[in-house]
Motif scaffolding. Structure first.
Motif, mmCIF file in Angstrom:
data_model
loop_
_atom_site.group_PDB
_atom_site.id
_atom_site.type_symbol
_atom_site.label_atom_id
_atom_site.label_comp_id
_atom_site.label_asym_id
_atom_site.label_seq_id
_atom_site.Cartn_x
_atom_site.Cartn_y
_atom_site.Cartn_z
ATOM 1 N N SER A 24 17.982 18.807 19.472
ATOM 2 C CA SER A 24 16.543 19.037 19.349
ATOM 3 C C SER A 24 16.001 18.260 18.154
ATOM 4 O O SER A 24 16.407 18.507 17.016
ATOM 5 C CB SER A 24 16.258 20.533 19.170
ATOM 6 N N THR A 25 15.111 17.319 18.429
ATOM 7 C CA THR A 25 14.469 16.580 17.338
ATOM 8 C C THR A 25 13.676 17.529 16.454
ATOM 9 O O THR A 25 13.646 17.383 15.225
ATOM 10 C CB THR A 25 13.542 15.488 17.910
ATOM 11 N N TYR A 26 13.056 18.520 17.074
ATOM 12 C CA TYR A 26 12.262 19.505 16.328
ATOM 13 C C TYR A 26 13.123 20.210 15.283
ATOM 14 O O TYR A 26 12.747 20.306 14.105
ATOM 15 C CB TYR A 26 11.666 20.519 17.306
ATOM 16 N N LEU A 27 14.304 20.696 15.692
ATOM 17 C CA LEU A 27 15.189 21.387 14.753
ATOM 18 C C LEU A 27 15.722 20.433 13.686
ATOM 19 O O LEU A 27 15.774 20.773 12.500
ATOM 20 C CB LEU A 27 16.351 22.035 15.510
ATOM 21 N N SER A 28 16.115 19.239 14.100
ATOM 22 C CA SER A 28 16.641 18.257 13.144
ATOM 23 C C SER A 28 15.607 17.923 12.071
ATOM 24 O O SER A 28 15.936 17.794 10.886
ATOM 25 C CB SER A 28 17.057 16.980 13.878
ATOM 26 N N ASN A 29 14.356 17.791 12.493
ATOM 27 C CA ASN A 29 13.287 17.500 11.534
ATOM 28 C C ASN A 29 13.173 18.593 10.481
ATOM 29 O O ASN A 29 12.985 18.323 9.288
ATOM 30 C CB ASN A 29 11.947 17.358 12.259
ATOM 31 N N HIS A 30 13.278 19.828 10.923
ATOM 32 C CA HIS A 30 13.116 20.934 9.983
ATOM 33 C C HIS A 30 14.318 21.087 9.056
ATOM 34 O O HIS A 30 14.162 21.529 7.911
ATOM 35 C CB HIS A 30 12.817 22.226 10.738
ATOM 36 N N PHE A 31 15.486 20.689 9.516
ATOM 37 C CA PHE A 31 16.640 20.690 8.612
ATOM 38 C C PHE A 31 16.482 19.578 7.567
ATOM 39 O O PHE A 31 16.809 19.768 6.390
ATOM 40 C CB PHE A 31 17.941 20.519 9.396
ATOM 41 N N THR A 32 15.978 18.428 7.992
ATOM 42 C CA THR A 32 15.700 17.342 7.038
ATOM 43 C C THR A 32 14.688 17.801 5.996
ATOM 44 O O THR A 32 14.855 17.577 4.788
ATOM 45 C CB THR A 32 15.146 16.105 7.780
ATOM 46 N N LEU A 33 13.639 18.464 6.455
ATOM 47 C CA LEU A 33 12.597 18.971 5.557
ATOM 48 C C LEU A 33 13.158 20.030 4.609
ATOM 49 O O LEU A 33 12.819 20.057 3.417
ATOM 50 C CB LEU A 33 11.451 19.552 6.387
ATOM 51 N N LEU A 34 14.021 20.884 5.121
ATOM 52 C CA LEU A 34 14.638 21.934 4.302
ATOM 53 C C LEU A 34 15.397 21.331 3.123
ATOM 54 O O LEU A 34 15.190 21.718 1.965
ATOM 55 C CB LEU A 34 15.599 22.758 5.168
ATOM 56 N N TYR A 35 16.268 20.363 3.411
ATOM 57 C CA TYR A 35 17.063 19.749 2.345
ATOM 58 C C TYR A 35 16.187 18.985 1.354
ATOM 59 O O TYR A 35 16.443 18.978 0.151
ATOM 60 C CB TYR A 35 18.117 18.822 2.950
ATOM 61 N N SER A 36 15.158 18.349 1.873
ATOM 62 C CA SER A 36 14.250 17.604 1.001
ATOM 63 C C SER A 36 13.547 18.535 0.024
ATOM 64 O O SER A 36 13.441 18.250 -1.171
ATOM 65 C CB SER A 36 13.218 16.851 1.845
ATOM 66 N N LYS A 37 13.067 19.666 0.527
ATOM 67 C CA LYS A 37 12.342 20.614 -0.321
ATOM 68 C C LYS A 37 13.221 21.200 -1.418
ATOM 69 O O LYS A 37 12.739 21.518 -2.502
ATOM 70 C CB LYS A 37 11.758 21.742 0.534
ATOM 71 N N PHE A 38 14.517 21.333 -1.123
ATOM 72 C CA PHE A 38 15.413 21.931 -2.108
ATOM 73 C C PHE A 38 16.161 20.889 -2.934
ATOM 74 O O PHE A 38 17.108 21.213 -3.650
ATOM 75 C CB PHE A 38 16.393 22.884 -1.422
ATOM 76 N N GLY A 39 15.730 19.633 -2.838
ATOM 77 C CA GLY A 39 16.258 18.606 -3.726
ATOM 78 C C GLY A 39 17.640 18.092 -3.398
ATOM 79 O O GLY A 39 18.268 17.439 -4.233
ATOM 80 N N THR A 40 18.142 18.373 -2.204
ATOM 81 C CA THR A 40 19.463 17.856 -1.824
ATOM 82 C C THR A 40 19.254 16.659 -0.898
ATOM 83 O O THR A 40 19.431 16.751 0.320
ATOM 84 C CB THR A 40 20.307 18.950 -1.139
ATOM 85 N N PHE A 41 18.869 15.542 -1.513
ATOM 86 C CA PHE A 41 18.497 14.361 -0.735
ATOM 87 C C PHE A 41 19.625 13.827 0.144
ATOM 88 O O PHE A 41 19.368 13.445 1.297
ATOM 89 C CB PHE A 41 17.988 13.257 -1.664
ATOM 90 N N PRO A 42 20.881 13.757 -0.323
ATOM 91 C CA PRO A 42 21.948 13.262 0.567
ATOM 92 C C PRO A 42 22.041 14.061 1.865
ATOM 93 O O PRO A 42 22.253 13.488 2.943
ATOM 94 C CB PRO A 42 23.215 13.420 -0.285
ATOM 95 N N ASN A 43 21.866 15.386 1.766
ATOM 96 C CA ASN A 43 21.895 16.215 2.975
ATOM 97 C C ASN A 43 20.694 15.924 3.876
ATOM 98 O O ASN A 43 20.804 15.934 5.107
ATOM 99 C CB ASN A 43 21.907 17.700 2.604
ATOM 100 N N ALA A 44 19.534 15.684 3.246
ATOM 101 C CA ALA A 44 18.337 15.352 4.021
ATOM 102 C C ALA A 44 18.551 14.049 4.788
ATOM 103 O O ALA A 44 18.190 13.932 5.969
ATOM 104 C CB ALA A 44 17.128 15.227 3.093
ATOM 105 N N LEU A 45 19.157 13.076 4.120
ATOM 106 C CA LEU A 45 19.413 11.781 4.761
ATOM 107 C C LEU A 45 20.417 11.925 5.906
ATOM 108 O O LEU A 45 20.253 11.323 6.977
ATOM 109 C CB LEU A 45 19.931 10.790 3.720
ATOM 110 N N THR A 46 21.433 12.755 5.695
ATOM 111 C CA THR A 46 22.419 13.005 6.754
ATOM 112 C C THR A 46 21.759 13.672 7.955
ATOM 113 O O THR A 46 22.002 13.285 9.109
ATOM 114 C CB THR A 46 23.557 13.898 6.225
ATOM 115 N N ALA A 47 20.917 14.671 7.685
ATOM 116 C CA ALA A 47 20.222 15.366 8.773
ATOM 117 C C ALA A 47 19.339 14.399 9.551
ATOM 118 O O ALA A 47 19.255 14.467 10.786
ATOM 119 C CB ALA A 47 19.387 16.513 8.210
#
Length: 228
Positions: A24-47
């Motif tokens: 689901s692109t929708y879910l993947s987007n929100h996981f990317t946003l989650l990591y970005s908001k909490f400052g874990t950029f490597p995880n955001a990039l992976t998501a």
């Protein structure tokens, strides 16, 4: 969101990856946003890279994250992967450079917007002006461009110009922009920018006068909203 929400989201992401839930692109987007908001950029990039079919929201989220975490060059690399970027993508990239004070890079993207024939908007100009805030001569040129092309009707553009003039001690020019905006265009950002400019350049009494005027204006507007 708090740390507990983050850990819950991270657990859900792990479950999502390991399970047989359809992609689901929708879910993947929100996981990317989650990591970005909490400052874990490597995880955001992976998501983001695990998103099979990235959409507008996907790219805007990761480009914004690159800017937030000081990776403007990576933002441009990701931007170049977008098949047909619209003005929203360009504005996001310019905003990324503006937050880093990357005037040259912001101007390069601004030039590209004009070359590809996309219609500029207030966010485009206010972003590039904010990026070049340390070069008052260049901001004057961009201000002239805004006036000639009719973009001075955007409060965001006028506020960016006003903030630059104020920061560089060009109070006469800042006052001119502020007055020409008029009550219909000024917002709280405009008032605050002018007050800060006065305060920073030994015009404390004028800053206090403006603050009082702003309070009266806001009070009057609030009263108008209650008129039946």
């Amino acid at each position: 969101m708090n740390q507990r929400d983050f850990l819950t989201g991270k657990s859900l992401h792990a479950f999502y990856i390991k399970s047989f839930i359809p992609h689901s692109t929708y879910l993947s987007n929100h996981f990317t946003l989650l990591y970005s908001k909490f400052g874990t950029f490597p995880n955001a990039l992976t998501a983001f890279h695990l998103t099979n079919y990235p959409n507008v929201f996907s790219y805007n989220t990761i480009i914004h994250a690159c800017a937030q975490h000081s990776f403007p060059h990576l933002a441009y690399q990701l931007f170049n992967q977008i098949p047909q970027p619209d003005i929203v993508f360009y504005n996001t990239l310019i905003g990324a450079y503006a937050r880093r004070g990357e005037c040259g890079l912001a101007l390069r993207v601004f030039k590209e917007v004009r070359e590809v024939g996309l219609e500029l908007d207030g966010s485009t100009l206010s972003g590039v002006i904010s990026a070049c805030v340390e070069d008052v001569g260049l901001v004057r040129q961009l201000h002239c461009f805004a006036l000639l092309c009719g973009y001075d009707c955007y409060a965001s553009v006028c506020n960016a110009v006003l903030a630059c003039y104020g920061r560089q001690g060009q109070l006469d020019e800042a006052w001119r922009v502020f007055r020409e905006m008029g009550d219909g265009c000024r917002d709280m950002v405009s008032w605050n920018a002018m007050i800060v400019a006065c305060g920073q350049h030994r015009e404390g009494l004028e800053a206090l006068r403006l603050f009082g005027e702003m309070e009266r204006m806001v009070s009057w507007e609030d009263d108008q909203e209650w008129i039946p």
